[in-house]
Design a protein around this motif. Structure first.
Motif: not given
Length: 150
Positions: A56-57, A59-60, A137
């Protein structure tokens, strides 16, 4: 060459009660090798795994690679990835490479991943009875087969 990669918050490998590899955020890579595998498979698979945008970046959104996040990796040999279950209830491992072929390819893959990541990665011990502990994850789990690159 087959690989099952799992995005992990943490992972470790223990052999004979001794922890031999441990990472935090990164990838657990289970690697199966067959007789027909070679250097081309190693290069393609390593680059694909290292550059796969599954983290994830800000922004998710899954938009960052293992390289981008400077994550860790553990590579564990797993001949059972080449199990054939077509007949009966006992898997056949006839397609899995024998150790004299598999060990050099496994070691070559580890070296290629280290080169592509620019850092040391954890490993299991080829042929050992390993205990693999992970916190998947996501979960995010992806399967690769170098025979299906196209």
């Amino acid at each position: 060459m087959r690989a099952v990669i799992q995005r992990v918050a943490r992972a470790s490998v223990t052999v004979d009660g001794k922890k031999i590899s441990e990472i935090e955020k990164g990838l657990l890579i289970l690697l199966g090798i067959e007789e027909a595998d070679g250097q081309e498979d190693i290069k393609w698979l390593s680059r694909k795994i290292c550059n796969l945008r599954i983290f994830n970046d800000a922004q998710g959104v899954m938009n960052e690679s293992l390289i981008d996040i400077d994550g860790g990796a553990i590579v564990v040999s797993q001949f059972t990835l080449h199990a054939s279950t077509k007949k009966g209830n006992r898997p056949s491992y006839i397609k899995a490479a024998k150790p004299d072929v598999a060990v050099p390819l496994y070691e070559g893959f580890v070296q290629q991943i280290e080169a592509d990541l620019g850092k040391k990665v954890g490993t299991g011990i080829f042929g050992a009875d390993m205990k693999v502990d992970l916190l998947n994850d996501g979960p995010v789990t992806i399967v690769f087969d170098t025979k299906n690159k196209e």
